[in-house]
Each structure stands twice: as structure tokens, then as C-alpha cells.
Design a protein around this motif. Structure first.
Motif, mmCIF file in Angstrom:
data_model
loop_
_atom_site.group_PDB
_atom_site.id
_atom_site.type_symbol
_atom_site.label_atom_id
_atom_site.label_comp_id
_atom_site.label_asym_id
_atom_site.label_seq_id
_atom_site.Cartn_x
_atom_site.Cartn_y
_atom_site.Cartn_z
ATOM 1 N N ALA A 21 20.193 5.725 6.623
ATOM 2 C CA ALA A 21 19.397 6.017 5.794
ATOM 3 C C ALA A 21 19.413 5.227 4.374
ATOM 4 O O ALA A 21 18.094 4.932 3.966
ATOM 5 C CB ALA A 21 19.477 7.575 5.677
ATOM 6 N N ILE A 22 20.630 5.015 4.002
ATOM 7 C CA ILE A 22 20.680 4.404 2.779
ATOM 8 C C ILE A 22 19.983 2.919 2.812
ATOM 9 O O ILE A 22 19.370 2.448 2.109
ATOM 10 C CB ILE A 22 22.031 4.310 2.238
ATOM 11 N N GLU A 23 20.328 2.182 3.732
ATOM 12 C CA GLU A 23 19.912 0.978 4.158
ATOM 13 C C GLU A 23 18.442 0.975 4.008
ATOM 14 O O GLU A 23 17.544 0.210 3.720
ATOM 15 C CB GLU A 23 20.510 0.292 5.435
ATOM 16 N N SER A 24 17.755 2.248 4.787
ATOM 17 C CA SER A 24 16.344 2.142 4.891
ATOM 18 C C SER A 24 15.803 2.337 3.526
ATOM 19 O O SER A 24 14.646 1.878 2.964
ATOM 20 C CB SER A 24 15.762 3.103 5.891
ATOM 21 N N LEU A 25 16.165 3.075 2.661
ATOM 22 C CA LEU A 25 15.825 3.512 1.355
ATOM 23 C C LEU A 25 15.842 2.029 0.673
ATOM 24 O O LEU A 25 15.020 1.747 -0.235
ATOM 25 C CB LEU A 25 16.711 4.358 0.689
ATOM 26 N N GLU A 26 16.974 1.376 0.614
ATOM 27 C CA GLU A 26 17.024 0.031 -0.128
ATOM 28 C C GLU A 26 15.982 -0.927 0.449
ATOM 29 O O GLU A 26 15.367 -1.564 -0.322
ATOM 30 C CB GLU A 26 18.279 -0.665 0.059
ATOM 31 N N LEU A 27 15.656 -1.013 1.565
ATOM 32 C CA LEU A 27 14.632 -1.825 2.241
ATOM 33 C C LEU A 27 13.122 -1.465 1.621
ATOM 34 O O LEU A 27 12.281 -2.205 1.599
ATOM 35 C CB LEU A 27 14.582 -1.799 3.890
ATOM 36 N N ALA A 28 13.098 -0.060 1.590
ATOM 37 C CA ALA A 28 12.001 0.736 1.279
ATOM 38 C C ALA A 28 11.665 0.327 -0.209
ATOM 39 O O ALA A 28 10.261 -0.175 -0.705
ATOM 40 C CB ALA A 28 11.503 2.152 1.549
ATOM 41 N N ARG A 29 12.573 0.249 -1.166
ATOM 42 C CA ARG A 29 12.195 0.009 -2.427
ATOM 43 C C ARG A 29 11.765 -1.590 -2.687
ATOM 44 O O ARG A 29 11.294 -1.925 -3.361
ATOM 45 C CB ARG A 29 13.744 0.280 -3.174
ATOM 46 N N LYS A 30 12.762 -2.341 -1.920
ATOM 47 C CA LYS A 30 12.370 -3.689 -1.800
ATOM 48 C C LYS A 30 10.957 -3.928 -1.397
ATOM 49 O O LYS A 30 10.252 -4.809 -2.225
ATOM 50 C CB LYS A 30 13.477 -4.602 -0.973
ATOM 51 N N ASN A 31 10.641 -3.329 -0.580
ATOM 52 C CA ASN A 31 9.229 -3.675 0.050
ATOM 53 C C ASN A 31 8.079 -3.213 -0.774
ATOM 54 O O ASN A 31 7.054 -3.736 -0.965
ATOM 55 C CB ASN A 31 9.087 -2.829 1.460
ATOM 56 N N ILE A 32 8.374 -1.831 -1.641
ATOM 57 C CA ILE A 32 7.524 -1.562 -2.753
ATOM 58 C C ILE A 32 7.473 -2.481 -3.752
ATOM 59 O O ILE A 32 6.386 -2.648 -4.252
ATOM 60 C CB ILE A 32 7.706 -0.056 -2.958
ATOM 61 N N GLN A 33 8.375 -3.069 -4.105
ATOM 62 C CA GLN A 33 8.522 -3.707 -5.284
ATOM 63 C C GLN A 33 7.717 -5.004 -4.856
ATOM 64 O O GLN A 33 6.888 -5.526 -6.079
ATOM 65 C CB GLN A 33 9.993 -4.504 -5.669
ATOM 66 N N GLU A 34 7.893 -5.599 -3.857
ATOM 67 C CA GLU A 34 6.966 -6.763 -3.205
ATOM 68 C C GLU A 34 5.496 -6.389 -3.243
ATOM 69 O O GLU A 34 4.363 -7.286 -3.794
ATOM 70 C CB GLU A 34 7.295 -7.134 -1.812
ATOM 71 N N ALA A 35 5.163 -5.181 -2.734
ATOM 72 C CA ALA A 35 3.891 -4.415 -2.907
ATOM 73 C C ALA A 35 3.228 -4.531 -4.038
ATOM 74 O O ALA A 35 2.245 -4.905 -4.308
ATOM 75 C CB ALA A 35 3.733 -3.655 -1.875
ATOM 76 N N LEU A 36 3.948 -4.169 -4.998
ATOM 77 C CA LEU A 36 3.563 -3.787 -6.549
ATOM 78 C C LEU A 36 3.237 -5.360 -7.068
ATOM 79 O O LEU A 36 2.216 -5.451 -7.793
ATOM 80 C CB LEU A 36 4.721 -3.436 -7.405
ATOM 81 N N ILE A 37 4.215 -6.219 -6.721
ATOM 82 C CA ILE A 37 3.734 -7.546 -7.509
ATOM 83 C C ILE A 37 2.468 -8.283 -6.894
ATOM 84 O O ILE A 37 1.352 -8.790 -7.390
ATOM 85 C CB ILE A 37 4.939 -8.612 -6.882
ATOM 86 N N ALA A 38 2.305 -7.913 -5.408
ATOM 87 C CA ALA A 38 1.049 -8.351 -4.741
ATOM 88 C C ALA A 38 -0.251 -7.739 -5.338
ATOM 89 O O ALA A 38 -1.244 -8.334 -5.510
ATOM 90 C CB ALA A 38 1.180 -8.060 -3.225
ATOM 91 N N ILE A 39 -0.216 -6.113 -5.310
ATOM 92 C CA ILE A 39 -1.431 -5.502 -5.730
ATOM 93 C C ILE A 39 -1.467 -5.807 -7.426
ATOM 94 O O ILE A 39 -2.713 -6.002 -7.832
ATOM 95 C CB ILE A 39 -0.818 -4.064 -5.607
ATOM 96 N N ASN A 40 -0.549 -6.235 -8.164
ATOM 97 C CA ASN A 40 -0.714 -6.654 -9.444
ATOM 98 C C ASN A 40 -1.743 -7.777 -9.611
ATOM 99 O O ASN A 40 -2.368 -7.888 -10.525
ATOM 100 C CB ASN A 40 0.620 -6.667 -10.264
ATOM 101 N N GLY A 41 -1.381 -8.758 -8.629
ATOM 102 C CA GLY A 41 -2.286 -10.099 -8.539
ATOM 103 C C GLY A 41 -3.709 -9.771 -8.409
ATOM 104 O O GLY A 41 -4.547 -10.599 -8.872
ATOM 105 N N VAL A 42 -3.853 -8.762 -7.207
ATOM 106 C CA VAL A 42 -5.062 -8.414 -7.253
ATOM 107 C C VAL A 42 -5.770 -7.832 -8.211
ATOM 108 O O VAL A 42 -7.090 -7.937 -8.351
ATOM 109 C CB VAL A 42 -5.160 -7.774 -5.734
ATOM 110 N N ARG A 43 -5.263 -6.694 -8.770
ATOM 111 C CA ARG A 43 -5.814 -6.048 -9.855
ATOM 112 C C ARG A 43 -6.526 -6.929 -11.126
ATOM 113 O O ARG A 43 -7.224 -6.423 -11.908
ATOM 114 C CB ARG A 43 -4.743 -4.855 -10.407
ATOM 115 N N LYS A 44 -5.641 -7.918 -11.300
ATOM 116 C CA LYS A 44 -6.326 -8.787 -12.286
ATOM 117 C C LYS A 44 -7.633 -9.273 -12.223
ATOM 118 O O LYS A 44 -8.111 -9.437 -13.207
ATOM 119 C CB LYS A 44 -5.308 -10.013 -12.418
ATOM 120 N N GLN A 45 -8.289 -9.018 -11.042
ATOM 121 C CA GLN A 45 -9.446 -9.361 -10.734
ATOM 122 C C GLN A 45 -10.482 -8.186 -11.034
ATOM 123 O O GLN A 45 -11.723 -8.432 -10.734
ATOM 124 C CB GLN A 45 -9.718 -10.062 -9.309
#
Length: 101
Positions: A21-45
Motif C-alpha cells: 500500500a505504501i509503495e502504491s501511494l508513492e507511485l500514485a504521488r509520482k504519477n500525479i506529479q507527472e500528470a500535473l506537469i503535463a496538464i500545466n503544459g496544456v493549460r498554457k494554451q
């Protein structure tokens, strides 16, 4: 009443499930960080819908990702607390090598 071996087997199962469960939490946090970076790039438009089928906009996705990040940070903060660590030590039964949470 269960015997000692069954008890330790159950504690090993709890310990393993907690680690996963802890490993899944860490992976989810990492994936959300990556998704935030991606969506911020799209939001600039500008704020646009993300598909033709849905009315969900990039701002909606960004807001939801921020909410998930907040929720995960709160959960992860609990996982890092001293009380939770003490509980983990109670259930951490390893028959093999040393594993640290």
C-alpha cells in the motif's frame, strides 16, 4: 483460538499488504506529479475541453489533480507519522531479510 504460527502468518500478511500500500501511494504521488506537469503544459494554451465527447476542461483536470495530490499528501503524512511507524513495527514480521518501510 488460533495458534502462534497462524498469528505470525497473519501478521506477515498485514506487513506485506502495508508495504504494498505504501509503495502504491508513492507511485500514485509520482504519477500525479507527472500528470500535473503535463496538464500545466496544456493549460498554457488556454482553458479548453480535453475531448470532443466531454465538457471537462483542462482547468477541471488541473483542479482534480491538485485535489488528489492534497489527499495523497495528507495520507502520506499519516504514513510517515511516528504513531503509524510504531504500528508498523508491531505488525512487521519478516521471515527473510530486513525490510524497512
Amino acid at each position: 483460538m488460533i495458534n502462534v504460527h497462524e498469528y505470525y502468518d497473519k501478521m506477515a500478511d498485514v506487513s506485506d499488504a502495508t508495504r504494498q500500500a505504501i509503495e502504491s501511494l508513492e507511485l500514485a504521488r509520482k504519477n500525479i506529479q507527472e500528470a500535473l506537469i503535463a496538464i500545466n503544459g496544456v493549460r498554457k494554451q488556454g482553458d479548453a475541453t480535453i475531448s470532443f465527447v466531454s465538457n471537462v476542461t483542462t482547468n477541471d483536470v488541473h483542479r482534480n489533480l491538485l485535489f488528489l495530490e492534497l489527499l495523497l499528501n495528507q495520507t502520506f503524512g499519516l504514513v510517515q507519522s511516528s504513531v503509524f511507524r510504531e504500528l508498523l513495527e508491531l505488525t512487521n514480521y519478516n521471515s527473510g531479510g530486513e525490510e524497512e518501510f
